[in-house]
Design a protein around this motif. Structure first.
Motif, mmCIF file in Angstrom:
data_model
loop_
_atom_site.group_PDB
_atom_site.id
_atom_site.type_symbol
_atom_site.label_atom_id
_atom_site.label_comp_id
_atom_site.label_asym_id
_atom_site.label_seq_id
_atom_site.Cartn_x
_atom_site.Cartn_y
_atom_site.Cartn_z
ATOM 1 N N ALA A 248 0.857 -1.188 0.000
ATOM 2 C CA ALA A 248 0.000 0.000 0.000
ATOM 3 C C ALA A 248 0.889 1.232 0.000
ATOM 4 N N ARG A 249 0.323 2.325 -0.484
ATOM 5 C CA ARG A 249 1.082 3.587 -0.548
ATOM 6 C C ARG A 249 0.122 4.726 -0.256
ATOM 7 N N ALA A 250 0.596 5.695 0.527
ATOM 8 C CA ALA A 250 -0.219 6.865 0.844
ATOM 9 C C ALA A 250 0.637 8.111 0.740
ATOM 10 N N THR A 251 0.085 9.159 0.132
ATOM 11 C CA THR A 251 0.760 10.445 0.024
ATOM 12 C C THR A 251 -0.092 11.481 0.735
ATOM 13 N N ALA A 317 11.538 14.958 6.257
ATOM 14 C CA ALA A 317 11.275 14.661 4.848
ATOM 15 C C ALA A 317 11.361 15.940 4.026
ATOM 16 N N ILE A 318 11.807 15.799 2.798
ATOM 17 C CA ILE A 318 11.992 16.943 1.910
ATOM 18 C C ILE A 318 10.730 17.146 1.077
ATOM 19 N N ASP A 321 4.864 17.218 0.392
ATOM 20 C CA ASP A 321 4.084 16.002 0.571
ATOM 21 C C ASP A 321 4.990 14.832 0.941
ATOM 22 N N VAL A 322 4.492 13.996 1.846
ATOM 23 C CA VAL A 322 5.241 12.843 2.325
ATOM 24 C C VAL A 322 4.590 11.569 1.798
ATOM 25 N N MET A 323 5.417 10.642 1.326
ATOM 26 C CA MET A 323 4.915 9.372 0.809
ATOM 27 C C MET A 323 5.282 8.246 1.769
ATOM 28 N N PHE A 324 4.296 7.404 2.088
ATOM 29 C CA PHE A 324 4.495 6.231 2.920
ATOM 30 C C PHE A 324 4.386 4.983 2.048
ATOM 31 N N ILE A 335 9.481 6.196 4.514
ATOM 32 C CA ILE A 335 8.935 7.554 4.521
ATOM 33 C C ILE A 335 9.886 8.434 3.723
ATOM 34 N N ARG A 336 9.347 9.095 2.695
ATOM 35 C CA ARG A 336 10.205 9.942 1.868
ATOM 36 C C ARG A 336 9.371 11.035 1.215
ATOM 37 N N SER A 337 10.053 11.938 0.575
ATOM 38 C CA SER A 337 9.366 12.992 -0.158
ATOM 39 C C SER A 337 8.604 12.384 -1.328
ATOM 40 N N ALA A 338 7.469 12.986 -1.643
ATOM 41 C CA ALA A 338 6.689 12.486 -2.773
ATOM 42 C C ALA A 338 7.319 12.839 -4.105
ATOM 43 N N ASP A 339 8.214 13.848 -4.131
ATOM 44 C CA ASP A 339 8.798 14.251 -5.405
ATOM 45 C C ASP A 339 10.322 14.264 -5.409
ATOM 46 N N ARG A 340 10.960 14.013 -4.237
ATOM 47 C CA ARG A 340 12.420 13.970 -4.171
ATOM 48 C C ARG A 340 12.826 12.783 -3.310
ATOM 49 N N GLY A 341 13.609 11.906 -3.875
ATOM 50 C CA GLY A 341 13.941 10.674 -3.187
ATOM 51 C C GLY A 341 15.319 10.618 -2.592
ATOM 52 N N ASP A 342 15.994 11.791 -2.436
ATOM 53 C CA ASP A 342 17.368 11.718 -1.944
ATOM 54 C C ASP A 342 17.462 11.600 -0.429
#
Length: 356
Positions: A248-251, A317-318, A321-324, A335-342
């Motif tokens: 599952a994924r949630a933003t 998180a950068i 929006d945060v993505m789980f 847990i990471r940024s929805a648009d930046r994965g660094d």
């Protein structure tokens, strides 16, 4: 005072843990005068009521408190005495940290070995990354490596990683030019924290490896030395490689989620993820949850977290929006940024029965 209540100096010394010579010194300095002095023999006698002051005096001297400060503590009220104690201990800790740092610099210089250039990074970018990743460290007795930050340099990138066993944060940085060789070491987290302000004000920071540490070389500013930790860093790659499939994924908005966590009364938090959004709930079934709009896919899940684990993972998180990425209610959550994965953080949920 009746003589029956008085003790000769030798007896008083045994009962307070002070030597007779120390008692004479404290009497002469005015810190602990005897209750009576025989005018003929000069023998000193102490009263039972002086034992508490003598014992506290001994304890204060055992932590290397100067005489003037000892007198101030002994004559102060409880609140002021506690403040003076805290002030003294903080100075000792600060002096010890400074001594350790200076000793590390001296050790690096003793070998007369030139530093090994390992990478060059933009100062503000490195400072932000260090602060973000260091939130996943822990000061744990017997495991000093958990307070450190792992730096790994490849031919293409520089990776920063930290873990407290419940969280793992890692961020990958692109150096100003490709490093000429690989390098890896675990750097003292406190040294890096102390260096962050200097790093942030420097356009370029060059990392240079030396025995027992690394140098952060900055132009027109003071270079900073950070010690290396000798303990083996946890094998986080094994954990990353064994992660299960995302089910599952949630933003969700980072600001809205942080606000919900701040307003939540509990120390343990449940995230209920459905296709309708994310609900922030507590262990108390009578407490209403806080619904948050979110974009969700996959099966519905409810996961419990310690607030001290979840909040820093979200706050660092950068992006807006945060993505789980969810794998089950007992599996690590990415847990990471929805648009930046660094910057990527793994957070371990807890079992719901821990919240009972």
């Amino acid at each position: 005072m009746p003589n029956s209540e008085l003790m000769p100096i030798g007896v008083f010394a045994q009962r307070t843990g002070l030597t007779s010579s120390a008692l004479r010194f404290y009497a002469d300095s005015g810190l602990l005068p005897p209750a009576e002095v025989d005018p003929v023999s000069g023998y000193r006698y102490y009263g039972a009521h002086q034992r508490v002051r003598a014992t506290v005096l001994r304890q204060l001297r055992e932590i290397a408190m100067p005489l003037a400060a000892v007198e101030a503590v002994l004559d102060a009220g409880a609140v002021e005495a506690a403040r003076l104690l805290d002030e003294h201990v903080a100075k000792i800790v600060g002096d010890a940290a400074a001594a350790l740092q200076k000793a590390a610099v001296i050790k690096s210089a003793l070998g007369n070995v030139p530093g090994l250039p390992i990478a060059a990074l933009k100062g503000p970018v490195l400072a932000d990354a260090v602060e973000q990743v260091l939130t996943a460290t822990a000061q744990e007795s017997g495991m000093p490596v958990l307070s450190g930050l792992r730096i790994e340099v490849s031919h293409e990138a520089v990776a920063l990683t930290a873990t407290d066993r419940y969280r793992l944060s890692t961020r990958t940085l692109v150096p100003m030019q490709p490093p000429g060789q690989t390098w890896a070491g675990t750097v003292n987290g406190d040294d890096l924290r102390a260096a962050v302000a200097e790093i942030r004000r420097s356009a370029l920071v060059r990392l240079e490896a030396v025995p027992h540490g690394i140098w952060l070389r900055v132009a027109e500013r003071q270079d900073r030395h950070c010690r290396l930790l000798s303990e083996e860093f946890p094998d986080y790659r094994l954990m990353l490689g064994s992660l299960g499939e995302v089910t599952a994924r949630a933003t969700v908005s980072k600001d809205l989620l942080l606000r919900a966590l701040e307003e939540h009364p509990g120390e343990r938090i449940a995230l209920h993820v459905t296709d309708h959004g994310v609900n922030v709930r507590s262990a108390d079934a009578e407490q209403p949850g806080i619904p948050l709009p979110a974009t969700s896919t996959g099966s519905a899940l409810q996961l419990w977290f310690e607030l001290t684990t979840l909040y820093p993972a979200v706050s660092t998180a950068i992006g807006s929006d945060v993505m789980f990425d969810l794998r089950g209610n007992d599996q690590p959550v990415t847990i990471r940024s929805a648009d930046r994965g660094d910057l990527t953080t793994l957070a371990m949920p807890i079992k719901s029965d821990h919240c009972a």
